[in-house]
Design an enzyme around this catalytic site. Structure first.
Site, mmCIF file in Angstrom:
data_model
loop_
_atom_site.group_PDB
_atom_site.id
_atom_site.type_symbol
_atom_site.label_atom_id
_atom_site.label_comp_id
_atom_site.label_asym_id
_atom_site.label_seq_id
_atom_site.Cartn_x
_atom_site.Cartn_y
_atom_site.Cartn_z
ATOM 1 N N TYR A 127 45.834 51.689 -11.693
ATOM 2 C CA TYR A 127 45.806 50.441 -12.031
ATOM 3 C C TYR A 127 44.415 49.824 -12.975
ATOM 4 C CZ TYR A 127 49.511 49.531 -8.710
ATOM 5 O OH TYR A 127 50.536 49.507 -7.881
ATOM 6 N N LYS B 193 37.418 43.400 20.711
ATOM 7 C CA LYS B 193 38.150 42.494 19.935
ATOM 8 C C LYS B 193 38.674 43.441 18.544
ATOM 9 C CE LYS B 193 34.056 41.290 17.202
ATOM 10 N NZ LYS B 193 32.999 40.116 17.157
ATOM 11 N N MET C 200 46.576 50.154 -2.605
ATOM 12 C CA MET C 200 46.720 49.712 -1.142
ATOM 13 C C MET C 200 47.139 50.882 -0.364
ATOM 14 S SD MET C 200 47.306 46.705 0.169
ATOM 15 C CE MET C 200 48.358 45.580 -0.206
HETATM 16 C C1 LIG Z 1 31.947 40.848 18.110
HETATM 17 C C2 LIG Z 1 30.990 40.277 18.794
HETATM 18 C C3 LIG Z 1 29.995 40.973 19.513
HETATM 19 C C4 LIG Z 1 29.851 42.455 19.641
HETATM 20 O O1 LIG Z 1 29.323 42.885 18.243
HETATM 21 P P1 LIG Z 1 28.996 44.344 18.131
HETATM 22 O O2 LIG Z 1 27.984 44.223 16.951
HETATM 23 O O3 LIG Z 1 30.141 45.080 17.430
HETATM 24 O O4 LIG Z 1 28.634 44.901 19.162
HETATM 25 C C5 LIG Z 1 29.382 40.297 20.426
HETATM 26 N N1 LIG Z 1 29.250 39.134 20.754
HETATM 27 C C6 LIG Z 1 30.257 38.244 20.009
HETATM 28 C C7 LIG Z 1 30.097 36.852 20.363
HETATM 29 C C8 LIG Z 1 31.014 38.863 19.076
HETATM 30 O O5 LIG Z 1 32.079 38.028 18.297
#
Ligand SMILES: *Cc1c(COP(=O)(O)O)cnc(C)c1O
Length: 370
Positions: free
Chosen positions: A265, A41, A333
Site C-alpha cells: 500500500y 489482564k 492488517m
Molecule cells: C498492568 C499492571 C501491572 C503489571 O504490570 P507489568 O509491568 O506487566 O508487570 C501492575 N499493576 C497495575 C495497576 C497494572 O495496571
C-alpha cells in the site's frame, strides 16, 4: 491457520525464577515472604486468560489481578477459586453487586467509590475486602498522595470495608533512571506513615510492577504485581527471563520481483534489484510491526533515515525461525512481505515461527501450551 505457541518449559522457568526472586530479601517479622500478585489482564498479555491463570495456579500462585470486571467474571466462570483483585475501581451499582457475588476484591480509589461500596455492603450485610489505591504521580486512579486525610476520613466513614491492602502504580519504572520511581515510592510511604500514626490496619502494601520488581529489590514491600515478567516481555529488559509466545504460521507465497517493482500500500517501497520475496500471513492484527525487535531497528533507522521512513516501516525486521529478515513495504492488517533474496531453503507452505508482541494477537487465534 495461525497458532500462538507457548512453551510450558520456558514459562515454568520464568515462574520459578520469579518465585525465587521474591525470597531475595528474606522473610518479614511474621515469617512471610513477598507475595506474588499475578496480573493477568489483557487476555493474560495475549497468552490466554484462563489457560494462563490455570497454569500459574498449578505452579502455586494463588493471588491474581485483572483490569476489567469482564476478566474477573470470566476467571470465576472458569472455576478459578483463587483471590482475584480488580485493579480498577467500578462505579456502577449493578457491576459492584455482580463482582461481590463473584467474590472479587475491589479497588477503592476515591471517596465516591468507597461510599457506594459501603452502602451496598450495609444493605447486603457484607464485609467486602478492598485495596486502597493511592495516586503517587500516575494521574489516573487513586487518592492523591498529598491528601492522606481524605483516605483517613473515607476509612472512618466506611466501617464495613475490610482493607486487605494499599497500593500505587509506577509510571516509569522501566526507565534507566530511578529518580521518579523513588519519588513515587516515597510519596506512597508517606501516606502509609499517616495510616500508621492513626492506627489504621492497612494489610499488604504493593507498588512494584514487573520492571520495578526486576530493577529495585528494595521496593518489594509486602507484595509485587507481576504481569509482563512472566511472559519475559517486560519493557526495559527481561533480565534473563525467557520470552514466551511465538506465532506459528506458514509461508503463503514466494516469488521473484524485478528491479524497480512496487511492494504494498501507498507505493512506499520499490525493489532496488531483482528481489526474492516471501509473503507471510501476519500483520498488525497479530501485533506485528509494533514491538521489540522492530523497535530496536526503528531506533537505528530513526537516526539514519528520519521519521518518515519509520512510519513507512522501512528497516523493519522480522525474526523468523531465529533469523532476521527485512520487511519490504508497509505491513498490512494481515500480510507482510519479507526479503528472502539468496535463500533457497524456504518453501511455500513451510511452517515458520515468528517473534510477535503477544499482547496484541487476535483472541480468535488458538493458544497452544506445549
Ligand atoms: C498492568 C499492571 C501491572 C503489571 O504490570 P507489568 O509491568 O506487566 O508487570 C501492575 N499493576 C497495575 C495497576 C497494572 O495496571
Amino acid at each position: 491457520m495461525k497458532t500462538l505457541l507457548i512453551s510450558k518449559k520456558d514459562l515454568s522457568y520464568n515462574v520459578e525464577k520469579i518465585k525465587q526472586m521474591v525470597r531475595r530479601n528474606g522473610p518479614d517479622d511474621q515469617g512471610n515472604y513477598v507475595k506474588i500478585i499475578a496480573v493477568v489482564k489483557g487476555n493474560a498479555y495475549g497468552l490466554g486468560l484462563v489457560e494462563f491463570t490455570k497454569f500459574l495456579s498449578q505452579k502455586g500462585i494463588d493471588f491474581f489481578a485483572v483490569a476489567s470486571p469482564e476478566e474477573a467474571i470470566e476467571l470465576r466462570k472458569a472455576g478459578i477459586e483463587a483471590e482475584i483483585l480488580l485493579l480498577s475501581p467500578v462505579c456502577l451499582q449493578t457491576e459492584i453487586e455482580t463482582l461481590l457475588e463473584n467474590n472479587i476484591i475491589l479497588t477503592i480509589s476515591s471517596k465516591e467509590s468507597a461510599e457506594m461500596l459501603e452502602q451496598i455492603a450495609v444493605k447486603k450485610e457484607l464485609q467486602p475486602k478492598v485495596h486502597l489505591k493511592i495516586d503517587t504521580g500516575f494521574g489516573r486512579y487513586g487518592f492523591l498522595y498529598q491528601k492522606p486525610e481524605e483516605v483517613l476520613s473515607t476509612i472512618k466513614e466506611c466501617p464495613h470495608l475490610e482493607i486487605q491492602g494499599v497500593f500505587s502504580h509506577f509510571s516509569e519504572s522501566f526507565s534507566q533512571k530511578p529518580k521518579w520511581t523513588e519519588e513515587q515510592l516515597n510519596r506512597f510511604l508517606s501516606v502509609i506513615e499517616v495510616l500508621k500514626l492513626n492506627e489504621i490496619s492497612y494489610g499488604m502494601l504493593h507498588i512494584s510492577n514487573s520492571s520495578a520488581f526486576l530493577r529495585y529489590p528494595t521496593m518489594d514491600l509486602n507484595a509485587v504485581r507481576i504481569g509482563s515478567a512472566f511472559t519475559g516481555r517486560t519493557i526495559g529488559g527481561n533480565f534473563g527471563l525467557k520470552k514466551i509466545g511465538k506465532l506459528k504460521t506458514n509461508i503463503s507465497e514466494i516469488k521473484n520481483l524485478p528491479k524497480g517493482y512496487n511492494i504494498g500500500y501507498g507505493n512506499t517501497y520499490q525493489t532496488k534489484k531483482e528481489t526474492k520475496i516471501a509473503v507471510l500471513p501476519i500483520g498488525h492484527s497479530d501485533g506485528f510491526g509494533i514491538d521489540g525487535i522492530e523497535q530496536k531497528f526503528k531506533m537505528i533507522s530513526k537516526i539514519k533515515m528520519g521519521i518518515k521512513n519509520i512510519i513507512r516501516n522501512q528497516n523493519t525486521k522480522v525474526e523468523m525461525d531465529g533469523k532476521i529478515y527485512s520487511v519490504l513495504g508497509q505491513i498490512g492488517m494481515y500480510h507482510t512481505v519479507i526479503d528472502i533474496t539468496g535463500n533457497e531453503n524456504l518453501k511455500v507452505g513451510q511452517e515458520v515461527e515468528i517473534e510477535v508482541r503477544t499482547v496484541y494477537i487476535d483472541n480468535r487465534i488458538e493458544r497452544q501450551y506445549r
